[in-house]
Design a protein around this motif. Structure first.
Motif, PDB file in Angstrom:
ATOM      1  N   LEU A 183      13.345  34.636 -21.891  1.00 17.52           N
ATOM      2  CA  LEU A 183      13.020  36.051 -22.063  1.00 17.52           C
ATOM      3  C   LEU A 183      13.539  36.878 -20.888  1.00 17.52           C
ATOM      4  N   PHE A 195      16.044  40.005 -21.424  1.00 20.71           N
ATOM      5  CA  PHE A 195      15.694  41.380 -21.068  1.00 20.71           C
ATOM      6  C   PHE A 195      16.548  41.912 -19.925  1.00 20.71           C
ATOM      7  N   LEU A 244       5.286  38.123 -18.469  1.00 23.21           N
ATOM      8  CA  LEU A 244       6.111  39.284 -18.136  1.00 23.21           C
ATOM      9  C   LEU A 244       5.238  40.509 -17.864  1.00 23.21           C
ATOM     10  N   LEU A 270      14.549  45.738 -13.250  1.00 18.68           N
ATOM     11  CA  LEU A 270      13.926  44.740 -14.127  1.00 18.68           C
ATOM     12  C   LEU A 270      13.754  43.410 -13.399  1.00 18.68           C
ATOM     13  N   THR A 328      20.173  42.350 -21.424  1.00 18.34           N
ATOM     14  CA  THR A 328      20.339  43.192 -22.605  1.00 18.34           C
ATOM     15  C   THR A 328      19.966  44.645 -22.344  1.00 18.34           C
ATOM     16  N   ILE A 329      18.814  44.882 -21.715  1.00 23.01           N
ATOM     17  CA  ILE A 329      18.341  46.252 -21.515  1.00 23.01           C
ATOM     18  C   ILE A 329      19.308  47.071 -20.653  1.00 23.01           C
ATOM     19  N   TRP A 347       4.853  42.574 -14.352  1.00 23.08           N
ATOM     20  CA  TRP A 347       5.127  44.015 -14.346  1.00 23.08           C
ATOM     21  C   TRP A 347       3.972  44.773 -13.683  1.00 23.08           C
TER      22      TRP A 347
END
Length: 226
Positions: free
Chosen positions: A76, A80, A149, A127, A83-84, A153
């Motif tokens: 993951l 993320f 995650l 990120l 990709t983001i 965060w």
């Protein structure tokens, strides 16, 4: 044991084994450093910090039990983090391509490359920082991949004052792997490095990764307790 296997894989004697066996050994050692080391060290450090020390057997059992969830967390993270930033920078790339038929010729390659790099790097690094403690949340906190995650965060939201500390630790962990492997060559003027010296320098870098894994676990536990 893992470091010893890595050193053997760097010698010519390993060539007596079939190629598929060498590939399996390389995969296992890489997996051990990416997953097992951070999971095991985190488990041991968390136990010591919380006053509930675990034995070697308990530590191995706990970290191995969390490996499937940890693999999910790493996948993951890669998804993320890659990709983001790409999706966020895509509109700018399309806009530049529409407005400027050839942006490299109009503004120059360094400016174009720096712009694209900044647009991609800023969300990428943000990120990376926000999700950095997801492995610790998974192994120490026993959370699932998605919840790990979220926990990372929330923790890093309160870590603004520790941002520089985390950056220093992260850079240090990366340099501790790279620098010991190149120092012997620099010290010998890029001549042939004695095999023993090369093996020692590589092993030092890998041993230091254990220290950094302990630092990550310490910061995570401190954040949870506070």
């Amino acid at each position: 044991m893992i470091i010893l296997v890595n050193r053997l894989l760097e010698t010519d004697s390993i060539n007596v084994l079939p190629l598929p066996v060498i590939g399996v050994l390389e995969t296992l050692t890489a997996f051990a450093f990416v997953f097992l080391i951070r999971a095991y060290v985190g488990t041991i450090v968390a136990g010591e910090l919380t006053g509930n020390p675990v034995t070697i057997r308990e530590g191995l059992h706990r970290c191995i039990a969390r490996i499937p969830a940890l693999v999910g967390v790493i996948l993951l993270l890669i998804f993320f983090i890659m990709t983001i930033p790409f999706l966020l920078s895509l509109p700018l790339l399309v806009l530049v391509g529409v407005i400027l038929s050839n942006p490299v010729e109009m503004v120059g390659f360094p400016v174009a490359a720096a712009t694209v790099g900044i647009v991609f790097a800023v969300p990428f690094l943000l990120l990376l920082f926000k999700l950095w403690f997801a492995p610790e949340a998974c192994v120490i906190g026993q959370y699932g991949p998605i919840e790990s995650l979220r926990v990372s965060w929330r923790l890093t939201t309160n870590y603004r004052r520790k941002f520089l500390l985390i950056v220093v630790i992260t850079i240090g962990s990366a340099l501790s792997i790279y620098i010991p492997t190149v120092l012997p060559e620099l010290g010998t003027g890029l001549a042939l490095v004695p095999p023993v010296l090369d093996a020692i320098s590589s092993s030092v870098g890998e041993l230091l990764s254990i220290v950094w894994a302990g630092a990550y676990a310490h910061i995570y536990v401190q954040g949870i307790v506070s």
